[in-house]
Write an enzyme that holds these catalytic residues in place. Structure first.
Site, PDB file in Angstrom:
ATOM      1  N   GLY A  34     102.579 -57.950 148.014  1.00 36.15           N
ATOM      2  CA  GLY A  34     103.898 -58.546 147.796  1.00 36.15           C
ATOM      3  C   GLY A  34     103.802 -59.247 146.458  1.00 36.15           C
ATOM      4  N   SER A  35     104.863 -59.963 146.077  1.00 30.68           N
ATOM      5  CA  SER A  35     104.733 -60.713 144.828  1.00 30.68           C
ATOM      6  C   SER A  35     103.805 -61.885 145.114  1.00 30.68           C
ATOM      7  CB  SER A  35     106.098 -61.185 144.352  1.00 30.68           C
ATOM      8  OG  SER A  35     106.820 -61.759 145.393  1.00 30.68           O
ATOM      9  N   GLY A  37     100.820 -62.117 146.170  1.00 31.66           N
ATOM     10  CA  GLY A  37      99.916 -62.131 147.331  1.00 31.66           C
ATOM     11  C   GLY A  37      99.733 -60.750 147.903  1.00 31.66           C
ATOM     12  N   VAL A  39      99.429 -58.243 151.210  1.00 37.34           N
ATOM     13  CA  VAL A  39      99.976 -58.195 152.566  1.00 37.34           C
ATOM     14  C   VAL A  39      99.038 -57.388 153.465  1.00 37.34           C
ATOM     15  CG1 VAL A  39     101.976 -57.556 153.977  1.00 37.34           C
ATOM     16  CG2 VAL A  39     102.309 -58.345 151.621  1.00 37.34           C
ATOM     17  N   ASP A 142     114.371 -60.209 143.309  1.00 45.90           N
ATOM     18  CA  ASP A 142     113.350 -59.156 143.217  1.00 45.90           C
ATOM     19  C   ASP A 142     113.608 -58.098 144.287  1.00 45.90           C
ATOM     20  OD1 ASP A 142     111.164 -57.862 142.133  1.00 45.90           O
ATOM     21  OD2 ASP A 142     109.691 -58.971 143.301  1.00 45.90           O
TER      22      ASP A 142
END
Length: 353
Positions: A34-35, A37, A39, A142
């Protein structure tokens, strides 16, 4: 990012979310980034539940915001892990993966108008909720097919929102891979309104209709330059049904105030659903990709050439500047030494450029 209202409402939100122990989570494989980080698919042991965990460096407002959101088309938040350094956000797990992955798989070849309309409506409803119905107004900034996931029963859910704003409070996105979905004002780090999400929605709709990668083969910064400086947009094939083409064009208008809000998009989709001619037009379009794909490829070639021409011009200008500087230096050197008037010659060709 959050809308302006959030700054006032945040203080009234109590941190009421569930805190989940790190050792109550059993991690399986990484299922994408993800943005800000990674997942992971995981099991929440005490609840015997399959979940998705986004590992983070720190948690700011994201957990508080997520904890007050509740909508069929928004990923469901279960809680957060707050044990340093193991910070994470725990949400429902969507086994179908991202919409981006689905559209690039063989499964997407089965898509028909019904599927496109259902999914277009689901994303629009989720976005309308974030902008107008949620306890806290959230501007996603986003929205892209990678941030929309498909559940086992093929329902779309928007996820990974606000990361750019909740984390590090950045006012602009530095994620190069995101440029094809970004509105011109977001690329330029200008103040944003809800309709920056409308622009991104138009790109996701284009992806569902074409099953192509937006601006494929162009670098992020090239896309940014083309969209902002040259007002280029994705190619809408000539055989695309008019109602879809018109909706995408409206979503991509340069002036944010002229783009439709999601309430209008939902109304447009509802009226399209009553158009008896649309199913035949749309299904014919979806299944005759070989006929119109070349239109998209021709545009990409033109854009790449535009980029190359620009680079060549820049190189020429730099070369000219370099030669002028050399000439200038020569003049200065010569003016510092006593010379006869005929020894200063222009024959070295410096100005032939």
């Amino acid at each position: 990012a959050l809308g302006p209202e959030c700054h006032y409402e945040m203080s009234s939100l109590s941190a009421s979310f569930v805190q989940i122990k790190f050792d109550d989570i059993h991690f399986y494989e990484n299922c994408g980034g993800g943005s800000f980080g990674s997942v992971y698919r995981a099991r929440w042991i005490s609840q015997d539940k399959e979940v998705a965990v986004k590992k983070l460096l720190k948690i700011e407002n994201e957990a508080e915001i997520l904890s007050v959101l509740s909508h069929r088309n928004i990923i469901q938040f279960y809680g957060a892990i707050l044990e340093a350094p193991n910070y994470g956000i725990v949400t429902e797990y969507a086994s179908g993966g991202s919409l981006y992955d689905y559209l690039s798989s063989a499964l997407s070849e089965e898509m028909d108008l019904g599927q496109v309309m259902t999914w277009a409506m689901e994303i629009a409803k989720g976005m309308h909720y974030l902008h107008s119905e949620a306890p806290v107004k959230v501007i996603h900034r986003d929205l892209k097919s990678r941030n929309v996931v498909v559940t086992a029963d093929k329902v779309l859910k928007i996820c990974d929102f606000g990361a750019s704003r909740f984390l590090a409070h950045t006012t602009h996105m530095s994620l190069v891979g995101t440029f094809p979905w970004m509105a011109p004002e977001v690329i330029q780090s200008l103040p944003v309104s809800e309709t920056c999400d409308t622009y991104s929605y138009g790109v996701v709709l284009w992806e569902m209709l074409t099953r192509e990668i937006p601006f494929k083969g162009l670098e992020g910064l090239q896309v940014a330059w083309l969209v902002v400086e040259k007002s280029e947009r994705l190619t809408i094939p000539s055989s695309c049904p008019d109602s879809f083409a018109e909706l995408m064009r409206k979503c991509w208008l340069t002036e944010p105030k002229e783009r439709p809000m999601f309430k209008q998009i939902i109304a447009t989709l509802e009226s399209m659903a009553n158009d008896s001619k649309l199913p035949e037009q749309c299904n014919s379009f979806l299944h005759n990709k070989a006929e119109w794909r070349c239109e998209i490829e021709a545009t990409l070639e033109r854009l790449k050439k535009l980029e190359r021409d620009l680079s060549t011009k820049e190189q020429e200008l730099k070369e000219r500047e370099r030669r002028l500087k050399m000439w200038e230096r020569k003049l200065i050197e010569q003016s510092n030494t006593p010379v006869s008037s005929d020894s200063l010659s222009l024959s070295d060709g410096c100005f032939s450029c």
